[in-house]
Design a protein around this motif. Structure first.
Motif, PDB file in Angstrom:
ATOM      1  N   ILE A  42     -71.755 -10.008 108.059  1.00 42.08           N
ATOM      2  CA  ILE A  42     -71.235  -9.051 107.087  1.00 42.08           C
ATOM      3  C   ILE A  42     -72.283  -7.595 106.835  1.00 42.08           C
ATOM      4  O   ILE A  42     -71.642  -7.009 106.515  1.00 42.08           O
ATOM      5  N   LEU A  43     -73.379  -8.059 107.328  1.00 42.93           N
ATOM      6  CA  LEU A  43     -74.457  -6.388 107.809  1.00 42.93           C
ATOM      7  C   LEU A  43     -73.809  -5.355 108.850  1.00 42.93           C
ATOM      8  O   LEU A  43     -73.952  -4.381 108.081  1.00 42.93           O
ATOM      9  N   ALA A  44     -73.083  -6.224 109.700  1.00 43.07           N
ATOM     10  CA  ALA A  44     -72.788  -5.408 110.678  1.00 43.07           C
ATOM     11  C   ALA A  44     -71.309  -4.822 109.866  1.00 43.07           C
ATOM     12  O   ALA A  44     -71.013  -2.934 109.836  1.00 43.07           O
ATOM     13  N   VAL A  45     -70.566  -4.743 109.261  1.00 43.63           N
ATOM     14  CA  VAL A  45     -69.565  -4.826 108.691  1.00 43.63           C
ATOM     15  C   VAL A  45     -69.727  -3.524 107.836  1.00 43.63           C
ATOM     16  O   VAL A  45     -69.052  -2.329 106.961  1.00 43.63           O
ATOM     17  N   PHE A  46     -70.892  -3.909 106.698  1.00 47.63           N
ATOM     18  CA  PHE A  46     -71.637  -2.956 105.996  1.00 47.63           C
ATOM     19  C   PHE A  46     -72.231  -1.827 106.659  1.00 47.63           C
ATOM     20  O   PHE A  46     -71.715  -1.190 106.202  1.00 47.63           O
ATOM     21  N   LEU A  47     -72.675  -1.721 107.510  1.00 45.53           N
ATOM     22  CA  LEU A  47     -73.328  -1.233 108.467  1.00 45.53           C
ATOM     23  C   LEU A  47     -72.209   0.125 108.884  1.00 45.53           C
ATOM     24  O   LEU A  47     -72.207   1.554 108.724  1.00 45.53           O
ATOM     25  N   ASN A  48     -70.164  -0.390 109.455  1.00 47.23           N
ATOM     26  CA  ASN A  48     -69.476  -0.200 109.975  1.00 47.23           C
ATOM     27  C   ASN A  48     -69.345   1.020 108.981  1.00 47.23           C
ATOM     28  O   ASN A  48     -68.976   2.262 109.101  1.00 47.23           O
ATOM     29  N   HIS A  49     -69.499   0.464 107.223  1.00 48.49           N
ATOM     30  CA  HIS A  49     -68.574   1.459 106.882  1.00 48.49           C
ATOM     31  C   HIS A  49     -69.473   2.165 106.035  1.00 48.49           C
ATOM     32  O   HIS A  49     -69.033   2.759 105.281  1.00 48.49           O
ATOM     33  N   LEU A  50     -70.664   1.641 105.685  1.00 53.60           N
ATOM     34  CA  LEU A  50     -71.692   3.735 105.267  1.00 53.60           C
ATOM     35  C   LEU A  50     -71.308   4.434 106.531  1.00 53.60           C
ATOM     36  O   LEU A  50     -71.564   5.351 106.223  1.00 53.60           O
ATOM     37  N   ILE A  51     -71.579   4.238 107.970  1.00 52.78           N
ATOM     38  CA  ILE A  51     -71.358   5.229 108.832  1.00 52.78           C
ATOM     39  C   ILE A  51     -70.250   5.514 108.827  1.00 52.78           C
ATOM     40  O   ILE A  51     -70.138   7.273 108.825  1.00 52.78           O
ATOM     41  N   THR A  52     -68.939   4.970 108.531  1.00 52.19           N
ATOM     42  CA  THR A  52     -67.625   5.775 108.070  1.00 52.19           C
ATOM     43  C   THR A  52     -67.573   6.818 107.026  1.00 52.19           C
ATOM     44  O   THR A  52     -67.190   8.338 107.407  1.00 52.19           O
ATOM     45  N   ARG A  53     -68.339   6.242 105.148  1.00 54.36           N
ATOM     46  CA  ARG A  53     -68.108   6.847 104.698  1.00 54.36           C
ATOM     47  C   ARG A  53     -69.584   8.003 104.485  1.00 54.36           C
ATOM     48  O   ARG A  53     -68.919   9.488 104.288  1.00 54.36           O
ATOM     49  N   ILE A  54     -70.633   8.161 105.722  1.00 50.45           N
ATOM     50  CA  ILE A  54     -71.405   9.434 106.029  1.00 50.45           C
ATOM     51  C   ILE A  54     -70.058  10.445 106.416  1.00 50.45           C
ATOM     52  O   ILE A  54     -70.756  11.291 106.716  1.00 50.45           O
ATOM     53  N   ASP A  55     -69.870  10.013 107.453  1.00 50.34           N
ATOM     54  CA  ASP A  55     -68.737  10.736 108.494  1.00 50.34           C
ATOM     55  C   ASP A  55     -67.301  11.241 107.489  1.00 50.34           C
ATOM     56  O   ASP A  55     -67.478  12.780 107.624  1.00 50.34           O
ATOM     57  N   LEU A  56     -67.286  10.733 106.737  1.00 51.11           N
ATOM     58  CA  LEU A  56     -65.732  11.105 106.050  1.00 51.11           C
ATOM     59  C   LEU A  56     -66.316  12.436 105.216  1.00 51.11           C
ATOM     60  O   LEU A  56     -66.210  13.684 104.886  1.00 51.11           O
ATOM     61  N   ALA A  57     -68.303  11.739 104.376  1.00 52.23           N
ATOM     62  CA  ALA A  57     -68.397  12.994 103.970  1.00 52.23           C
ATOM     63  C   ALA A  57     -69.198  14.562 104.364  1.00 52.23           C
ATOM     64  O   ALA A  57     -68.617  15.794 103.920  1.00 52.23           O
ATOM     65  N   ARG A  58     -69.532  14.179 105.703  1.00 51.59           N
ATOM     66  CA  ARG A  58     -69.602  15.416 106.539  1.00 51.59           C
ATOM     67  C   ARG A  58     -68.380  15.797 107.127  1.00 51.59           C
ATOM     68  O   ARG A  58     -68.720  17.295 107.090  1.00 51.59           O
ATOM     69  N   ARG A  59     -67.538  15.588 107.156  1.00 49.88           N
ATOM     70  CA  ARG A  59     -66.218  16.695 108.170  1.00 49.88           C
ATOM     71  C   ARG A  59     -65.164  17.468 106.315  1.00 49.88           C
ATOM     72  O   ARG A  59     -65.406  18.149 106.771  1.00 49.88           O
ATOM     73  N   ARG A  60     -65.256  16.214 105.463  1.00 43.19           N
ATOM     74  CA  ARG A  60     -65.601  17.309 103.994  1.00 43.19           C
ATOM     75  C   ARG A  60     -66.664  18.915 104.253  1.00 43.19           C
ATOM     76  O   ARG A  60     -65.773  19.099 103.499  1.00 43.19           O
ATOM     77  N   ARG A  61     -67.448  18.425 104.212  1.00 42.85           N
ATOM     78  CA  ARG A  61     -68.709  19.129 103.280  1.00 42.85           C
ATOM     79  C   ARG A  61     -68.567  20.154 104.636  1.00 42.85           C
ATOM     80  O   ARG A  61     -68.274  21.249 104.182  1.00 42.85           O
ATOM     81  N   ASP A  62     -68.410  20.344 105.750  1.00 41.08           N
ATOM     82  CA  ASP A  62     -67.650  20.777 107.532  1.00 41.08           C
ATOM     83  C   ASP A  62     -66.292  21.662 106.801  1.00 41.08           C
ATOM     84  O   ASP A  62     -66.300  22.924 107.050  1.00 41.08           O
ATOM     85  N   ALA A  63     -65.419  20.668 106.641  1.00 37.85           N
ATOM     86  CA  ALA A  63     -64.235  21.500 106.021  1.00 37.85           C
ATOM     87  C   ALA A  63     -64.132  22.966 104.955  1.00 37.85           C
ATOM     88  O   ALA A  63     -63.570  23.916 104.093  1.00 37.85           O
ATOM     89  N   GLU A  64     -64.868  22.475 103.805  1.00 31.02           N
ATOM     90  CA  GLU A  64     -65.069  23.522 102.659  1.00 31.02           C
ATOM     91  C   GLU A  64     -66.303  24.693 103.448  1.00 31.02           C
ATOM     92  O   GLU A  64     -65.483  26.085 102.666  1.00 31.02           O
ATOM     93  N   PHE A  65     -66.997  24.570 104.507  1.00 32.46           N
ATOM     94  CA  PHE A  65     -67.648  25.722 105.235  1.00 32.46           C
ATOM     95  C   PHE A  65     -66.944  26.727 105.669  1.00 32.46           C
ATOM     96  O   PHE A  65     -66.657  27.725 105.587  1.00 32.46           O
ATOM     97  N   ASP A  66     -65.748  25.811 106.323  1.00 36.34           N
ATOM     98  CA  ASP A  66     -64.995  26.945 107.009  1.00 36.34           C
ATOM     99  C   ASP A  66     -64.041  27.340 106.054  1.00 36.34           C
ATOM    100  O   ASP A  66     -63.907  28.170 106.692  1.00 36.34           O
ATOM    101  N   SER A  67     -63.392  26.565 105.407  1.00 35.17           N
ATOM    102  CA  SER A  67     -62.417  27.393 104.676  1.00 35.17           C
ATOM    103  C   SER A  67     -62.931  28.817 103.948  1.00 35.17           C
ATOM    104  O   SER A  67     -62.254  29.400 103.345  1.00 35.17           O
ATOM    105  N   ILE A  68     -64.493  28.491 103.793  1.00 39.52           N
ATOM    106  CA  ILE A  68     -65.414  29.771 102.714  1.00 39.52           C
ATOM    107  C   ILE A  68     -65.093  31.325 104.201  1.00 39.52           C
ATOM    108  O   ILE A  68     -64.795  31.554 104.545  1.00 39.52           O
TER     109      ILE A  68
END
Length: 68
Positions: A42-68
């Motif tokens: 359960i902890l491993a699945v939770f950590l995997n989900h958390l890491i995936t969400r952080i990665d998606l948030a960083r990709r979204r943030r980088d995409a916003e900076f690239d479009s400016i």
């Protein structure tokens, strides 16, 4: 007066990843010994989900900076 420029800092990324892995392993072993494999999974699945969400948030943030 002399100018002393700081030396470049070494890259400790590999060392930090190994340290995180070792710490995560002993925490998993301790949890497994007290509560069993279920809580570790359960902890491993939770950590995997958390890491995936952080990665998606960083990709979204980088995409916003690239479009400016």
């Amino acid at each position: 007066m002399e100018n002393h420029h700081p030396k470049p800092v070494e890259n400790y990324m590999t060392v930090n990843m190994i340290l995180i892995f070792v710490n995560l392993m002993w925490v998993f072993v301790v949890l497994w010994s007290y509560w069993g494999l279920g809580i570790v999974l359960i902890l491993a699945v939770f950590l995997n989900h958390l890491i995936t969400r952080i990665d998606l948030a960083r990709r979204r943030r980088d995409a916003e900076f690239d479009s400016i």
